[in-house]
Write a protein that holds these residues in place. Structure first.
Motif, mmCIF file in Angstrom:
data_model
loop_
_atom_site.group_PDB
_atom_site.id
_atom_site.type_symbol
_atom_site.label_atom_id
_atom_site.label_comp_id
_atom_site.label_asym_id
_atom_site.label_seq_id
_atom_site.Cartn_x
_atom_site.Cartn_y
_atom_site.Cartn_z
ATOM 1 N N CYS A 75 -15.934 -51.121 -8.135
ATOM 2 C CA CYS A 75 -14.583 -50.983 -8.695
ATOM 3 C C CYS A 75 -13.666 -52.121 -8.273
ATOM 4 N N LYS A 76 -14.078 -52.880 -7.226
ATOM 5 C CA LYS A 76 -13.281 -53.993 -6.714
ATOM 6 C C LYS A 76 -11.871 -53.560 -6.344
ATOM 7 N N MET A 77 -11.801 -52.466 -5.553
ATOM 8 C CA MET A 77 -10.513 -51.948 -5.131
ATOM 9 C C MET A 77 -10.683 -51.207 -3.817
ATOM 10 N N PRO A 78 -9.630 -51.223 -2.958
ATOM 11 C CA PRO A 78 -9.692 -50.436 -1.716
ATOM 12 C C PRO A 78 -9.526 -48.945 -2.030
ATOM 13 N N VAL A 79 -10.203 -48.134 -1.257
ATOM 14 C CA VAL A 79 -10.160 -46.670 -1.434
ATOM 15 C C VAL A 79 -9.947 -46.032 -0.071
ATOM 16 N N CYS A 80 -9.568 -44.745 -0.106
ATOM 17 C CA CYS A 80 -9.340 -44.001 1.135
ATOM 18 C C CYS A 80 -10.532 -43.069 1.404
ATOM 19 N N SER B 265 -19.271 -42.059 -5.427
ATOM 20 C CA SER B 265 -20.494 -41.634 -4.745
ATOM 21 C C SER B 265 -21.667 -42.581 -5.025
ATOM 22 N N SER B 266 -21.766 -43.080 -6.245
ATOM 23 C CA SER B 266 -22.884 -43.957 -6.605
ATOM 24 C C SER B 266 -22.552 -45.431 -6.449
ATOM 25 N N HIS B 267 -21.376 -45.766 -5.912
ATOM 26 C CA HIS B 267 -20.950 -47.145 -5.749
ATOM 27 C C HIS B 267 -21.226 -47.637 -4.339
ATOM 28 N N GLU B 268 -21.334 -48.958 -4.223
ATOM 29 C CA GLU B 268 -21.506 -49.575 -2.901
ATOM 30 C C GLU B 268 -20.138 -49.675 -2.248
ATOM 31 N N VAL B 269 -20.020 -49.102 -1.061
ATOM 32 C CA VAL B 269 -18.750 -49.058 -0.338
ATOM 33 C C VAL B 269 -18.937 -49.766 0.996
ATOM 34 N N LYS B 270 -17.996 -50.649 1.320
ATOM 35 C CA LYS B 270 -18.053 -51.382 2.578
ATOM 36 C C LYS B 270 -16.742 -51.213 3.334
ATOM 37 N N ALA B 271 -16.809 -51.565 4.616
ATOM 38 C CA ALA B 271 -15.628 -51.437 5.472
ATOM 39 C C ALA B 271 -14.524 -52.355 4.983
ATOM 40 N N LEU B 272 -13.300 -51.860 5.064
ATOM 41 C CA LEU B 272 -12.162 -52.624 4.541
ATOM 42 C C LEU B 272 -11.970 -53.923 5.317
ATOM 43 N N GLY B 273 -12.116 -53.879 6.647
ATOM 44 C CA GLY B 273 -11.905 -55.079 7.455
ATOM 45 C C GLY B 273 -12.943 -56.154 7.171
ATOM 46 N N ALA B 274 -14.216 -55.710 6.992
ATOM 47 C CA ALA B 274 -15.268 -56.697 6.724
ATOM 48 C C ALA B 274 -15.052 -57.372 5.374
#
Length: 783
Positions: free
Chosen positions: A244-249, A259-268
């Motif tokens: 989605c190329k957006m920050p999430v909570c 759920s099916s997307h790749e999620v990474k740490a905000l700081g990294a």
């Protein structure tokens, strides 16, 4: 920093962003400006109606896939719903910074909430004022767009660095210098605005007011606002969705939206994107550095162009002044010749006046003496002197009769200035390309086996060298005037074979050719000498026995006026004549049937010419047949047709038989220049010399002057002969082998073409290659 200011201003209001939001197209808008440009869409286009219709597209997919351009025309400047009364067509407007914006279709509804938080109309659409892409808002409205906290921070730092003296933020016109800052309101006030907008009473009495400088420091040291989730306002962003190329909570992840997307740490991801942006900026910085250096180069070019222009103009003026000086010197020389001729004429006339005055005085004295003698009454005395006086009177009378009363000098100046070549050279004066970007073509090679002459025409053929790698765009063929004069261009084009017509009989021409392309011209080819033929029956092709030598130091000259009639020839002529090299001593030739020395004896034969009528130069009403030897006309008016061959030397004779002669017309026969008028009778202008004849008599005519009416006309089957003697400069006509009248015209010289004028009542056939009549040849030999 000042160049960045345009990036920090809203495209709608033209001011610095206030609470900017990020649109899916990556452009920014003030939140209040975004509300102002909302447009209500039809119910059928809303996301709810799409979901109700069964399109399984989620809100996030709808936003991310950018389902835009539902009604906007990105390049037209108009956004509309055709056919819906609720959203009429609305022209776009321009914001203060020149970007097109779309006004709202209806005013926003009144609400007790702040403009930024009030609910938007249902089924609203927003169009980006920069790229004009449109997006339909979902139930969250403008809250569905993330806030650009980074842009807010950049604007704050930019304003703090730019403002040396802090200004009041509430002044409507020219902002005054701020005197205080409210830490709670985070606003700078001048004294009038503080008294009007921030009175020290009520709840505002507890606010802390500090000096502007201290307020700027405290604002800079205040903790930065933390970005919160657009769906869960109480949750801070903690992760980043790569798809989605957006920050999430954290709550967004719990609800399973990603759920099916790749999620990474905000700081990294923050550090990764900062690194990527830094690398991209390095490349952009290099391009910006190159652009600055290029601008410096362009500015230097402007200065250099100005200097070179001044220098070039000075050089051009000097060259033109030199030409003018040379012309003035030549003018002085010509005027000196005119003055010399003037003085000579005056001297001759004055001497004749003096001589006649003395002789007239003597004659008058003799007359007066004789009158006195006649008065004498003494017969014997009178008879003593009468014989002598009679002899003196007759002698004096004879002296007056021997050309004494004829002027020895004419009043006309027998000088004619031919300035046409110089005028043409001046008109052709132009710049040449000095610097060549690519090589010039190689020197063309003349193909001797295909070069030939026929009557007074010459055909030349050439080709590029076999190993030449530079293509030629065309060729320039040059011939001299047949008397060793300047070379003239007779053909310019892409063909490699050219036939030149209208040359002089029994003349020698020098020919050369060169190639050209966009870069320039090649050197000249080897020079050939072409001998026009006088022998109609035998054309002996020559075979060269030793190589040609080049002609050196041949410089191109300005082309003067040429009477050559030239045309490219796609076929080789079958008749050949003598062809030899220039400046090639010891070069031996031989023919296929006889040695070259025999040509000397052949040239002693009488020259005759074979030719036909020329359709190319004839009037359009002329009708040709019999291989262009027979002509008639489709008009009742007289029309002119010329022969293909022009004559300037020798004696030439041709005949025309009258095949049809109805209603007693007046056909005209004779010679003419190449530029004679074609739509009037031959002889009406000064370009033709003719005899026009009917069934009873004939007249000679030139420049519309009719002379020498002669009895005897023509009928069907009659033969009209034309004899052009350029050696004696005369033109004579014959009807049925009898000379018609005296010599028609004398002092004819130049280039002449056989000519006929006729109408539809006449048809004639041309007969050429005829010898000169015997009686004329004998008369010419006696003369």
């Amino acid at each position: 920093m000042e160049e960045m200011e345009e990036e920090l201003k809203c495209p709608v209001c033209g001011s610095f962003y206030r609470e900017p939001i990020i649109l899916p197209c990556s452009h920014n808008l003030c939140q209040a400006c975004a509300r102002n440009i909302l447009v209500q869409t039809p119910e059928s286009e809303s996301p709810q109606s799409r979901r109700a219709s069964g399109s399984g597209v989620s809100d996030y997919d709808y936003l991310d896939l950018d389902k835009m351009s539902l009604y906007s025309e990105a390049d037209s400047g108009y956004g509309s719903y055709g056919g819906f009364a609720s959203a009429p067509t609305t022209p776009c407007q321009k914001s203060p910074n020149g970007v097109r914006v779309f006004p709202p279709a209806m005013p926003p509804p009144a609400t007790h909430l702040s403009p930024a938080l009030a609910s938007v109309p249902r089924n609203s659409c927003i169009t980006c004022p920069q790229c004009h892409r449109s997006l339909i808002l979902d139930d969250r409205g403008l809250r569905g767009f993330p806030k650009n906290r980074v842009l807010e921070g950049v604007i704050d730092r930019y304003q703090q660095s730019k403002a040396a003296a802090l200004k009041c933020q509430l002044c409507e016109k020219a902002p005054k210098e701020a005197t205080v800052m409210c830490e709670q309101c985070d606003v700078f006030y001048c004294d009038p605005c503080r008294l009007r907008c921030h009175p020290p009473r009520g709840p505002l009495a507890k606010h802390r007011l500090v000096p502007p400088a201290q307020g700027r420091v405290s604002r800079r040291l205040s903790p930065r606002k933390v970005s919160t989730c657009t769906d869960h306002e109480l949750e801070n962003h903690s992760m980043y969705c790569v798809q989605c190329k957006m920050p999430v909570c954290y709550q967004c992840l719990e609800e399973g939206k990603h759920s099916s997307h790749e999620v990474k740490a905000l700081g990294a991801m923050w550090k990764l994107h900062k690194s990527q942006l830094s690398q991209a900026l390095n490349g952009l910085s290099d391009r910006a550095k190159e652009a600055k250096e290029f601008l410096v180069q362009l500015r230097n070019m402007v200065q250099q162009i100005q200097e070179n222009s001044v220098e070039f103009e000075a050089c051009l003026v000097a060259q033109c002044d030199a030409l003018i000086d040379a012309l003035n010197r030549r003018k002085a020389q010509l005027l000196a010749r005119v003055n010399k001729e003037h003085e000579h004429k005056l001297k001759v006339v004055r001497d004749q006046i003096s001589h006649c005055t003395v002789k007239l005085r003597q004659t008058t004295g003799l007359m007066e003496y004789c009158l006195e003698v006649i008065k004498e009454n003494d017969p014997s005395g009178f008879l003593q002197i009468s014989d002598a006086l009679i002899r003196r009177v007759h002698l004096t009378e004879d002296q007056w009769g021997k050309g004494t009363l004829t002027p020895r000098m004419t009043t006309d100046f027998d000088l004619s200035l031919d300035n046409s070549p110089l005028l043409q050279s001046i008109h052709q004066l132009d710049f040449v390309q000095v610097k060549a970007s690519s090589p010039v073509p190689a020197t063309p090679i003349l193909q001797l086996e295909e070069c030939c002459t026929h009557n007074n025409s010459a055909t030349l053929s050439w080709k590029q060298p076999p190993l030449s790698t530079v293509p030629a765009e065309g060729y320039i063929l040059e011939l001299d005037d047949g008397n060793g004069g300047q070379f003239r261009e007779v053909y310019v084009g892409k063909e490699t074979m050219c036939t030149v017509d209208g040359l002089h009989f029994n003349s020698t021409y020098n020919a050369r050719v060169k190639a050209f392309n966009k870069t320039g011209v090649s050197p000249y080819s080897k020079t050939l000498v072409l001998q026009t033929s006088e022998v109609p029956s035998e054309r002996l092709p020559l075979r060269r026995m030793s190589p040609f030598s080049s002609t050196l130091n041949l410089q191109p000259s300005f082309p003067g006026r040429s009477y050559f009639d030239f045309r490219p020839s796609p076929h080789q002529l079958s008749l050949h004549s003598s062809l030899q090299s220039l400046n090639a001593p010891g070069c031996n030739f031989e023919t296929q049937s006889a040695p070259y020395s025999q040509l000397v004896d052949i040239k002693k034969l009488l020259a005759v010419a074979w030719f036909a009528f020329d359709p190319g130069s004839a009037h359009s009403d002329i009708i040709f047949s019999n291989d262009n030897l027979t002509v008639t006309c489709s008009s009742y008016d007289d029309r002119v047709v010329l022969g293909k061959t022009g004559f300037s030397k020798g004696v030439h004779y041709w005949e025309l038989t009258v095949d049809r002669y109805d209603n007693h017309p007046d056909p005209a026969f004779g010679v003419a220049r190449i530029d004679v008028m074609k739509d009037v009778m031959l002889g009406k202008d000064d370009k033709a010399w003719a005899m026009y004849v009917d069934n009873n008599r004939s007249w000679f005519m030139h420049n519309n002057s009719h002379t020498n009416r002669t009895e005897g006309g023509i009928t069907k089957g009659a033969t009209v002969g034309v004899l052009l003697d350029l050696n004696r400069k005369t033109l004579t006509f014959f009807i049925n082998d009898e000379q018609q009248g005296p010599i028609a015209f004398e002092n004819v010289e130049g280039l002449f073409f056989p000519a006929v004028s006729l109408n539809r009542n006449v048809q004639v056939t041309l007969h050429t290659g005829l010898p000169v009549p015997d009686f004329y040849s004998s008369r010419a030999s006696i003369a």
